[in-house]
Design a protein around this motif. Sequence first.
Motif, mmCIF file in Angstrom:
data_model
loop_
_atom_site.group_PDB
_atom_site.id
_atom_site.type_symbol
_atom_site.label_atom_id
_atom_site.label_comp_id
_atom_site.label_asym_id
_atom_site.label_seq_id
_atom_site.Cartn_x
_atom_site.Cartn_y
_atom_site.Cartn_z
ATOM 1 N N ASP A 183 24.115 152.441 43.749
ATOM 2 C CA ASP A 183 24.578 151.122 42.958
ATOM 3 C C ASP A 183 25.633 151.569 41.780
ATOM 4 O O ASP A 183 26.592 150.986 41.671
ATOM 5 N N ARG A 184 25.311 152.982 41.364
ATOM 6 C CA ARG A 184 26.285 153.573 40.271
ATOM 7 C C ARG A 184 27.482 153.594 41.117
ATOM 8 O O ARG A 184 28.703 153.510 40.194
ATOM 9 N N ASP B 281 29.396 150.462 41.493
ATOM 10 C CA ASP B 281 30.275 149.967 40.381
ATOM 11 C C ASP B 281 31.276 150.614 39.999
ATOM 12 O O ASP B 281 32.318 150.029 39.649
ATOM 13 N N GLN B 282 31.332 151.780 40.124
ATOM 14 C CA GLN B 282 32.304 152.760 39.846
ATOM 15 C C GLN B 282 33.655 152.520 40.614
ATOM 16 O O GLN B 282 35.007 152.227 40.269
ATOM 17 N N GLN C 130 34.048 149.544 42.214
ATOM 18 C CA GLN C 130 34.617 148.237 42.079
ATOM 19 C C GLN C 130 35.523 148.353 40.653
ATOM 20 O O GLN C 130 36.679 147.862 41.005
ATOM 21 N N LYS C 131 35.358 149.074 39.752
ATOM 22 C CA LYS C 131 36.276 149.177 38.806
ATOM 23 C C LYS C 131 37.430 149.879 39.026
ATOM 24 O O LYS C 131 38.383 149.231 38.616
ATOM 25 N N GLY D 120 32.761 142.610 44.424
ATOM 26 C CA GLY D 120 31.476 143.427 44.591
ATOM 27 C C GLY D 120 31.828 144.577 45.405
ATOM 28 O O GLY D 120 32.708 144.391 46.304
#
Length: 136
Positions: A8-9, A12-13, A15-16, A38
């Motif tokens: 998940d981490r 998220d990274q 995605q950014k 996502g």
Amino acid sequence: MREFKRTDRVGDQLQKELAVLIQREVKDPRLGMVTVSGVTVSRDLGYADVYVTLLGEDSPERIKENLKVLRQAGGFLRSQIARRIKLRHVPELRFHYDESVVRGQRLSSLIDEAVESDRARHADDEHESGDGGERD
């Protein structure tokens, strides 16, 4: 149990970073206004499924063309991510069109139509009965 899984981490990274890279670094005139909605990373961090939406463009041809451009830029994007994020292995990027936003808008408009239709029907019922809507 940990609250956030590593996948998940990493997702998220990714995605950014991908949002910034696609917007600033991919210089292809065929590419529209792409939003990364996502990223799902496989358990072994071998693959990352990247979900994108296109602003104002929902024709199948344009979606297909934008996905093709992103897939062609995949190697470049992976190399840029490798420079920005400390990972032993950068996941292979697989791009998908995210229909959830379009589907959500469609459902929202259907709900609005149903509510408006219901209001109109109740207004007609009250008008016909002439009693202000009070019934026995």
